[in-house]
Design an enzyme around this catalytic site. Structure first.
Site, PDB file in Angstrom:
ATOM      1  N   MET A 121       0.838  -1.194   0.000  1.00  0.00           N
ATOM      2  CA  MET A 121       0.000   0.000   0.000  1.00  0.00           C
ATOM      3  C   MET A 121       0.878   1.251   0.000  1.00  0.00           C
ATOM      4  O   MET A 121       1.706   1.433   0.899  1.00  0.00           O
ATOM      5  CB  MET A 121      -0.933   0.002   1.206  1.00  0.00           C
ATOM      6  CG  MET A 121      -1.905  -1.174   1.227  1.00  0.00           C
ATOM      7  SD  MET A 121      -3.089  -1.108   2.597  1.00  0.00           S
ATOM      8  CE  MET A 121      -2.001  -1.390   3.994  1.00  0.00           C
ATOM      9  N   CYS A 158      -0.715  -2.102 -10.297  1.00  0.00           N
ATOM     10  CA  CYS A 158      -1.097  -0.756  -9.867  1.00  0.00           C
ATOM     11  C   CYS A 158      -1.480   0.106 -11.067  1.00  0.00           C
ATOM     12  O   CYS A 158      -0.694   0.258 -12.006  1.00  0.00           O
ATOM     13  CB  CYS A 158       0.032  -0.085  -9.103  1.00  0.00           C
ATOM     14  SG  CYS A 158      -0.385   1.583  -8.531  1.00  0.00           S
ATOM     15  N   ASN A 179      -6.719 -11.282  -3.986  1.00  0.00           N
ATOM     16  CA  ASN A 179      -6.771  -9.922  -3.451  1.00  0.00           C
ATOM     17  C   ASN A 179      -7.991  -9.219  -4.042  1.00  0.00           C
ATOM     18  O   ASN A 179      -8.386  -9.487  -5.168  1.00  0.00           O
ATOM     19  CB  ASN A 179      -5.482  -9.184  -3.824  1.00  0.00           C
ATOM     20  CG  ASN A 179      -5.468  -7.727  -3.385  1.00  0.00           C
ATOM     21  OD1 ASN A 179      -5.028  -6.860  -4.136  1.00  0.00           O
ATOM     22  ND2 ASN A 179      -5.931  -7.437  -2.191  1.00  0.00           N
ATOM     23  N   GLY A 180      -8.578  -8.336  -3.237  1.00  0.00           N
ATOM     24  CA  GLY A 180      -9.723  -7.568  -3.724  1.00  0.00           C
ATOM     25  C   GLY A 180     -10.994  -7.907  -2.991  1.00  0.00           C
ATOM     26  O   GLY A 180     -11.559  -8.985  -3.188  1.00  0.00           O
TER      27      GLY A 180
END
Length: 339
Positions: free
Chosen positions: A14, A113, A219-220
């Site tokens: 992050m 990203c 992920n998500g």
């Protein structure tokens, strides 16, 4: 021995939020692995490695400016930290990985990203449009970093427009020799508030990874530890990565059996204690705290936002002593968190 990525609950990479205090507190609350924020190859290349005996940390410092680029705790993150690398060049990726390879458990290439700072140089999600380059970078990292240093190489991607395109890409990636693949189940243009696209994608991706002996990390939209078992059963993934939930409350890594999420102020105070102990930058500390402090604590939020020192923050969070003695008030809790 190469890290086993399976069966792990993971703190996602992050930007800004994922610095050392966040990673340490995530590990304290139950994360198995933590990813660093993406660091661009040219930024880490040329850094000087310094052992910070005061903090028991390893610092990577840019010379001659003496700018701190990356800090890892020498003990608490040992064997559990994955360094996420931003690169669009096999040679630069390898050169960057060589700088940190002795102090991390794995190297992860960011190809998911979608933000401008990452894609403008062909990195991040831009690599999904140049699969030959993406494969070449991973092959170079596997051959020149992973094998000689016996550490894992992984990649984080997003899904493409169609399942077929996505599966074709995943098959190419798992053939490079990587140890793990993380799939963020959103397309590059999708925002975090949009529901992840798991159906017709995730189960098949997990199977492709399994057939190749590669760990599949989902992920998500995963918000807590308790969801991991369902993700494994429903989609066949090996591990889960959390992002949005930890930004708001890092205790999301605690299961319901462990008591679940802790009150936001308790988490904020624990974060602050660690941030101060490891000499985290004041602006970054404030940024992360303001992500954690809920809107119904307007007075505390305002005081932290206006703080000009760590002492100001301590008082805002409830300490009743002047700055010179605040560290003593927090010492026992800090030692407990870092033990």
């Amino acid at each position: 021995m190469i890290l086993d990525y399976s069966g792990k609950l993971i703190l996602a990479p992050m930007v800004r939020t994922g610095e050392l205090p966040t990673r340490l507190l995530a590990l304290r609350y139950g994360a198995d692995l933590v990813w660093s924020p993406e660091i661009v190859d040219k930024k880490i290349i040329g850094c000087k490695r310094i052992y910070n005996d005061k903090l028991n940390c390893i610092d990577f410092v840019k010379v001659p400016s003496n700018t701190l680029v990356f800090r890892t705790h020498a003990v608490k993150e040992h064997g559990r930290l994955i360094f996420q690398l931003g690169s669009a060049s096999p040679d630069l990726a390898v050169a960057a990985a060589k700088v940190v390879v002795g102090d991390v458990a794995g190297i992860d290439l960011n190809s998911g990203c979608p933000k401008h700072f990452s894609i403008h140089s062909g990195m991040g999600a831009a690599l999904l449009k140049t699969p030959d380059k993406l494969v070449a970078i991973l092959e170079s990292l596997v051959e020149q970093i992973g094998k000689p240093h016996n550490i894992g190489i992984s990649v984080k991607i997003r899904i493409l427009e169609t399942p077929e395109e996505t599966f074709t890409l995943v098959r190419r990636l798992v053939a490079t020799g990587i140890s793990a693949l993380t799939v963020h189940c959103r397309k590059t243009y999708m925002r975090p508030r949009e529901a992840p696209l798991r159906e017709h994608f995730l189960k098949e991706i997990a199977q492709i990874c399994r057939d190749a002996g590669v760990t599949c990390i989902a992920n998500g939209g995963i918000t807590c530890k308790d969801e991991m078992e369902a993700m494994t059963e429903n989609y066949g993934v090996d591990s889960c990565m959390l992002a949005q939930a930890p930004e708001k409350n890092l205790s999301c890594f605690r299961s319901s059996e462990e008591g679940g999420e802790l009150p936001a102020l308790e988490v904020a105070t624990s974060y602050f204690d660690i941030a101060r102990e490891v000499d985290n930058a004041l602006p970054n500390t404030k940024f992360c705290l303001l992500k954690t402090i809920p809107g119904n604590m307007k007075d505390i939020f305002k005081k932290v936002a206006q703080a000009k020192s760590f002492g100001d923050i301590a008082v805002a969070l409830g300490a009743d002593e002047p700055e010179c003695t605040v560290q003593e008030l927090h010492r026992k809790r800090v030692q407990s968190l870092l033990s």
